[in-house]
Design a protein around this motif. Structure first.
Motif, short mmCIF file in Angstrom:
data_model
loop_
_atom_site.label_atom_id
_atom_site.label_comp_id
_atom_site.label_asym_id
_atom_site.label_seq_id
_atom_site.Cartn_x
_atom_site.Cartn_y
_atom_site.Cartn_z
N ARG A 12 0.86 -1.19 0.00
CA ARG A 12 0.00 0.00 0.00
C ARG A 12 0.89 1.24 0.00
N LEU A 13 1.43 1.55 -1.17
CA LEU A 13 2.30 2.72 -1.26
C LEU A 13 1.49 4.00 -1.18
N PHE A 14 0.25 3.97 -1.68
CA PHE A 14 -0.61 5.15 -1.64
C PHE A 14 -1.96 4.77 -1.06
N ASP A 15 -2.50 5.68 -0.25
CA ASP A 15 -3.83 5.48 0.33
C ASP A 15 -4.94 6.02 -0.55
N GLY A 16 -4.60 6.89 -1.46
CA GLY A 16 -5.64 7.43 -2.32
C GLY A 16 -5.17 8.56 -3.19
N ILE A 17 -6.07 9.00 -4.03
CA ILE A 17 -5.83 10.11 -4.94
C ILE A 17 -6.89 11.17 -4.64
N ILE A 18 -6.45 12.41 -4.57
CA ILE A 18 -7.37 13.52 -4.35
C ILE A 18 -7.35 14.39 -5.60
N ASP A 19 -8.52 14.68 -6.13
CA ASP A 19 -8.61 15.58 -7.28
C ASP A 19 -8.19 16.98 -6.87
N ARG A 20 -7.58 17.69 -7.79
CA ARG A 20 -7.11 19.05 -7.50
C ARG A 20 -8.23 19.94 -6.96
N ALA A 21 -9.43 19.79 -7.51
CA ALA A 21 -10.57 20.61 -7.08
C ALA A 21 -10.91 20.38 -5.61
N GLN A 22 -10.49 19.24 -5.06
CA GLN A 22 -10.77 18.92 -3.66
C GLN A 22 -9.63 19.35 -2.74
N THR A 23 -8.61 20.00 -3.30
CA THR A 23 -7.48 20.47 -2.49
C THR A 23 -7.53 21.99 -2.39
N GLU A 24 -6.61 22.53 -1.64
CA GLU A 24 -6.48 23.98 -1.53
C GLU A 24 -5.23 24.48 -2.27
N MET A 25 -4.79 23.72 -3.29
CA MET A 25 -3.63 24.13 -4.08
C MET A 25 -3.96 25.39 -4.87
N PRO A 26 -3.12 26.43 -4.75
CA PRO A 26 -3.35 27.62 -5.59
C PRO A 26 -3.14 27.28 -7.07
N ASN A 27 -3.74 28.06 -7.96
CA ASN A 27 -3.63 27.80 -9.40
C ASN A 27 -2.19 27.81 -9.89
N TRP A 28 -1.32 28.67 -9.34
CA TRP A 28 0.05 28.78 -9.80
C TRP A 28 0.91 27.60 -9.32
N TYR A 29 0.45 26.86 -8.32
CA TYR A 29 1.24 25.80 -7.70
C TYR A 29 1.17 24.52 -8.53
N LEU A 30 2.30 24.11 -9.06
CA LEU A 30 2.40 22.88 -9.85
C LEU A 30 1.20 22.76 -10.80
N PRO A 31 1.08 23.69 -11.75
CA PRO A 31 -0.13 23.77 -12.58
C PRO A 31 -0.45 22.50 -13.37
N SER A 32 0.55 21.65 -13.63
CA SER A 32 0.29 20.43 -14.40
C SER A 32 -0.33 19.32 -13.56
N ALA A 33 -0.36 19.48 -12.24
CA ALA A 33 -0.92 18.44 -11.37
C ALA A 33 -2.44 18.47 -11.38
N ASP A 34 -3.04 17.30 -11.61
CA ASP A 34 -4.51 17.23 -11.58
C ASP A 34 -5.03 16.77 -10.22
N GLY A 35 -4.11 16.63 -9.27
CA GLY A 35 -4.49 16.20 -7.93
C GLY A 35 -3.26 15.84 -7.13
N ALA A 36 -3.46 15.12 -6.03
CA ALA A 36 -2.36 14.71 -5.16
C ALA A 36 -2.54 13.24 -4.77
N LEU A 37 -1.41 12.58 -4.51
CA LEU A 37 -1.42 11.21 -4.00
C LEU A 37 -1.13 11.25 -2.50
N ILE A 38 -1.83 10.46 -1.73
CA ILE A 38 -1.61 10.40 -0.29
C ILE A 38 -0.73 9.18 0.01
N ALA A 39 0.40 9.43 0.65
CA ALA A 39 1.33 8.34 0.98
C ALA A 39 0.63 7.29 1.83
N GLY A 40 0.86 6.03 1.49
CA GLY A 40 0.22 4.92 2.18
C GLY A 40 1.07 4.35 3.30
N GLU A 41 0.47 3.45 4.04
CA GLU A 41 1.08 2.84 5.21
C GLU A 41 2.41 2.15 4.90
#
Length: 159
Positions: A12-41
């Protein structure tokens, strides 16, 4: 008599994927990212993180999170909260008094790797200094800003 088959659970390397719209990432921050991966156990266990343990030594509170001078003595490791998660970053000193911020991203695509706790983010940042190694399959990517180092400006501009 045949032996029963044994199966090992996939790591379990990752616990999940979060869509960018569900994060508080500013628009200028890593603009190519469509979300974030949550590190797993399993990833966190492999880098030495133990739940409930105090954060690693050498970290101190900064303007927008927690910081620690990296092994090279000039780079600064950062962890900062973004909603319910923690971002892993580093700041590199460039020529002419400029600094560039980078974040830890998964090797396939440009999704940053985040954690659920500050302590886990610190452990992951240290493990990936200066370069990510197993079990982290990632790299440090430019977040999209360059700052001027100045005593009159806050150390972090990305808050």
């Amino acid at each position: 008599m045949s032996r029963p088959a044994t199966f090992e659970a996939a790591p379990r390397l990752f616990d999940g994927i979060i869509d960018r719209a569900q994060t508080e990432m500013p628009n200028w921050y890593l603009p190519s990212a469509d979300g974030a991966l949550i590190a797993g156990e399993d990833m966190l266990d492999a880098v030495g993180h133990r739940s409930g343990v105090r954060h690693p030594a050498g970290w101190s509170r900064g303007i927008s999170g927690f910081k620690k001078t990296a092994r090279d003595g000039t780079t600064v490791l950062w962890v900062q909260q973004c909603g319910n998660f923690w971002i892993i970053e580093r700041s590199l000193l460039l020529h002419g008094g400029y600094m560039k911020d980078e974040t830890l991203v998964f090797v396939s695509g440009s999704r940053p790797i985040w954690t659920r706790t500050r302590q886990a983010a610190m452990q992951l940042a240290e493990h990936c200094d200066p370069m990510p190694r197993a079990p982290v399959t990632g790299y440090w990517a430019d977040v999209g800003n360059v700052r001027i180092v100045s005593a009159q400006l806050p150390y972090r501009s990305a808050e």
